[in-house]
Motif scaffolding. Structure first.
Motif, PDB file in Angstrom:
ATOM      1  N   ASP A  38       0.869  -1.175   0.000  1.00 51.18           N
ATOM      2  CA  ASP A  38       0.000   0.000   0.000  1.00 51.18           C
ATOM      3  C   ASP A  38       0.905   1.225   0.000  1.00 51.18           C
ATOM      4  O   ASP A  38       1.807   1.332   0.836  1.00 51.18           O
ATOM      5  CB  ASP A  38      -0.887   0.048   1.242  1.00 51.18           C
ATOM      6  N   THR A  40       1.186   5.003   0.757  1.00 51.22           N
ATOM      7  CA  THR A  40       0.418   5.984   1.516  1.00 51.22           C
ATOM      8  C   THR A  40       0.524   7.405   0.981  1.00 51.22           C
ATOM      9  O   THR A  40      -0.185   8.293   1.456  1.00 51.22           O
ATOM     10  CB  THR A  40       0.821   5.938   3.006  1.00 51.22           C
ATOM     11  N   TYR A 158       1.472  -3.868  -5.903  1.00 51.19           N
ATOM     12  CA  TYR A 158       0.667  -2.791  -5.314  1.00 51.19           C
ATOM     13  C   TYR A 158      -0.789  -3.233  -5.195  1.00 51.19           C
ATOM     14  O   TYR A 158      -1.359  -3.782  -6.141  1.00 51.19           O
ATOM     15  CB  TYR A 158       0.719  -1.536  -6.188  1.00 51.19           C
ATOM     16  N   GLU A 159      -1.394  -2.960  -4.036  1.00 48.95           N
ATOM     17  CA  GLU A 159      -2.813  -3.264  -3.841  1.00 48.95           C
ATOM     18  C   GLU A 159      -3.657  -2.027  -3.535  1.00 48.95           C
ATOM     19  O   GLU A 159      -4.850  -2.000  -3.839  1.00 48.95           O
ATOM     20  CB  GLU A 159      -2.991  -4.301  -2.736  1.00 48.95           C
ATOM     21  N   ASN A 160      -3.066  -1.016  -2.893  1.00 55.50           N
ATOM     22  CA  ASN A 160      -3.760   0.247  -2.618  1.00 55.50           C
ATOM     23  C   ASN A 160      -2.785   1.401  -2.781  1.00 55.50           C
ATOM     24  O   ASN A 160      -1.599   1.270  -2.440  1.00 55.50           O
ATOM     25  CB  ASN A 160      -4.288   0.288  -1.177  1.00 55.50           C
ATOM     26  N   CYS A 186      -5.048  -2.758  -8.502  1.00 58.89           N
ATOM     27  CA  CYS A 186      -4.637  -1.844  -7.434  1.00 58.89           C
ATOM     28  C   CYS A 186      -5.716  -0.777  -7.263  1.00 58.89           C
ATOM     29  O   CYS A 186      -6.131  -0.140  -8.224  1.00 58.89           O
ATOM     30  CB  CYS A 186      -3.298  -1.184  -7.784  1.00 58.89           C
ATOM     31  N   TYR A 449       1.793  -2.645   4.242  1.00 58.11           N
ATOM     32  CA  TYR A 449       0.365  -2.457   3.936  1.00 58.11           C
ATOM     33  C   TYR A 449      -0.552  -2.381   5.144  1.00 58.11           C
ATOM     34  O   TYR A 449      -1.535  -1.634   5.133  1.00 58.11           O
ATOM     35  CB  TYR A 449      -0.134  -3.566   2.996  1.00 58.11           C
ATOM     36  N   ASN A 452      -1.113   1.265   6.841  1.00 56.72           N
ATOM     37  CA  ASN A 452      -1.884   2.161   5.988  1.00 56.72           C
ATOM     38  C   ASN A 452      -3.375   1.829   6.060  1.00 56.72           C
ATOM     39  O   ASN A 452      -4.223   2.707   6.197  1.00 56.72           O
ATOM     40  CB  ASN A 452      -1.393   2.060   4.547  1.00 56.72           C
ATOM     41  N   ARG A 453      -3.710   0.561   5.997  1.00 53.55           N
ATOM     42  CA  ARG A 453      -5.123   0.151   5.987  1.00 53.55           C
ATOM     43  C   ARG A 453      -5.780   0.422   7.338  1.00 53.55           C
ATOM     44  O   ARG A 453      -6.955   0.794   7.402  1.00 53.55           O
ATOM     45  CB  ARG A 453      -5.222  -1.332   5.611  1.00 53.55           C
TER      46      ARG A 453
END
Length: 459
Positions: A38, A40, A158-160, A186, A449, A452-453
């Protein structure tokens, strides 16, 4: 198949690096390299660089090349860049643009960063390790540019991303949405920047009361994604670019001081001082007041405020203003003898004042630490910097970030090098006995990640 598989795992260019590592490193790296990311803090990529030249690529990817346009009168560089041969000849004769660009990019091309980047990209693109060959291979991939961009982000998982729409090279909703679609699966989560509102409202010849109401209304529209707020989508947090302009930020609640600053801006708007500090001082108190209103809104909504710290972007901003310790009053956010402590994220690792940013994040539980700009531009020394950060910042407060913009390879490089040197730093802690293998891997998950989530409440 073996070559492609190794390339996707980031192992193809590691032999020399691996030979210098503790045997435990490989265990850590293979796990970390497969983890999702993720980001940020990052920015939109456009298709303006789908086809490029070595010189233009060097200019667009480097921090030193970023402000080239600022070295000439406003608008001159863009007219030269996009002009025909006669236009470019005239501007070169008047402003000596080409020779200045040549000098800047020639030196940047000789940096270790560019040589390392060239070597890394040559493996990914399957070409010679020369900048010219890399750009030729990249331009070929640029025939399907969005497919190429997508492949870069997928390669490092990358996912977010948390997308700062405040710097989008003049793009509108359609171009931003195009980028968001291009990088799927993503997911994109937008952030709103205070300066976007000020840019809309500062030219208005209205009373302070009307200005204040418009600011509050527009800020909430950008956060909620109502109307055309933040190009029609809600925001997960806010960002401020105030620190580079004024240095120490003291929250301002006095409407009278803000009103006087608004009146001062109205009187000077069409004849602003040329000197940087004098120019910024015209609206300093108004900007402080706007920032305070925005931070109050973040506190009410329990969303983070990112603040540009460290980095530079000279000659546009004042480098000496960007000390991370200038954010202490923001972290406290005192009112009525209470420290209310909203969620604060100093950006760019505070670089080059990494230790100060880390110590601020250590002392204030509401202050977080992100890794952008330092990642990827510090490259090999990221190991030492990550060690410095982890000395004092809890693993649950460190967040991966790139601040990628312009060139999509910055997303890829940040992920590739971030994982590599994070694994090296975590290995050092395992070998030294301060972390178990399981604790180190969980720390990597947090940094890459999980944090961030959690902070932005992303599912």
């Amino acid at each position: 198949m073996t070559i492609d598989r190794n390339r996707s795992r980031g192992l193809d260019s590691l032999p020399l690096f691996l030979s210098r590592q503790h045997p435990e490193f490989m265990k850590v790296f293979e796990v970390v390299n497969d983890l999702p990311i993720d980001d940020t803090h990052c920015h939109i990529i456009t298709d303006r660089d789908a086809v490029t030249t070595p010189q233009r690529y060097v200019e667009r990817i480097s921090l030193a090349g970023y402000p080239v346009a600022s070295y000439f009168p406003q608008g001159v560089y863009d007219r030269w860049l996009n002009g025909d041969e006669a236009t470019r000849h005239d501007f070169n004769r008047k402003f000596d643009i080409q020779s200045k660009v040549d000098g800047i990019t020639r030196d940047i091309a000789e940096s270790v960063f560019m040589k390392f980047l060239t070597r890394e990209l040559s493996h990914f693109l399957g070409c010679e390790s020369r900048l010219e060959a890399v750009i030729e291979a990249r331009n070929e991939r640029g025939r399907d540019y969005w497919g190429y961009v997508n492949s870069l982000l997928r390669d490092v998982k990358y996912e977010n991303i948390m997308l700062d729409t405040g710097y989008a090279e003049g793009c509108g909703a359609e171009e931003i949405s195009r980028f968001e679609e291009a990088i799927l699966p993503c997911r994109t989560n937008r952030l709103a920047r205070i300066e976007m509102i000020q840019k809309e409202l500062f030219p208005l010849d209205v009373s302070f009361e009307e200005y204040e109401q418009r600011f509050l209304t527009r800020m909430r529209e950008m956060l909620d994604g109502t109307g055309d707020g933040n190009y029609g989508k809600n925001s997960f947090g806010m960002k401020s670019y105030l620190l580079p302009f004024i240095g120490l930020i003291r929250p301002l609640y006095d409407r009278g001081v803000a009103q006087a600053s608004w009146q001062n801006l109205r009187e000077c708007f069409h004849n602003m001082p040329k000197e940087r500090e004098a120019n910024y001082n015209v609206s300093k108190d108004l900007r402080r007041y706007n920032f305070t209103l925005a931070l109050e809104e973040c506190l009410r909504r329990d969303i983070p405020m990112q603040i540009h710290t460290g980095d530079g972007e000279a000659p546009y901003v004042i480098l000496r203003n960007q000390d991370p310790f200038f954010l202490e009053e923001v972290c406290r956010f005192d009112r009525d003898d209470v420290m209310r402590m909203p969620k604060i994220i100093p950006l760019h690792a505070g670089y080059p004042s990494v230790g100060k940013a880390a110590w601020l994040s250590h002392l204030y539980p509401n202050c977080y630490f992100e890794l952008s700009i330092m990642t990827p531009f510090v490259h090999q020394s990221l190991f030492q910097r990550y060690m410095q950060v982890m000395e004092v910042v809890p693993l649950s407060k460190i967040m991966y970030a790139s601040d990628a913009c312009h060139i999509p390879e910055l997303y890829w490089l940040s992920g590739r090098w971030g994982k590599r040197y994070l694994a090296q730093a975590l290995t050092e802690h395992i070998v030294g006995g301060s972390l178990s293998l399981e604790e180190a891997i969980e720390g990597a998950r947090m940094i890459l990640y999980k944090n961030n989530r959690s902070l932005y409440r992303i599912n």
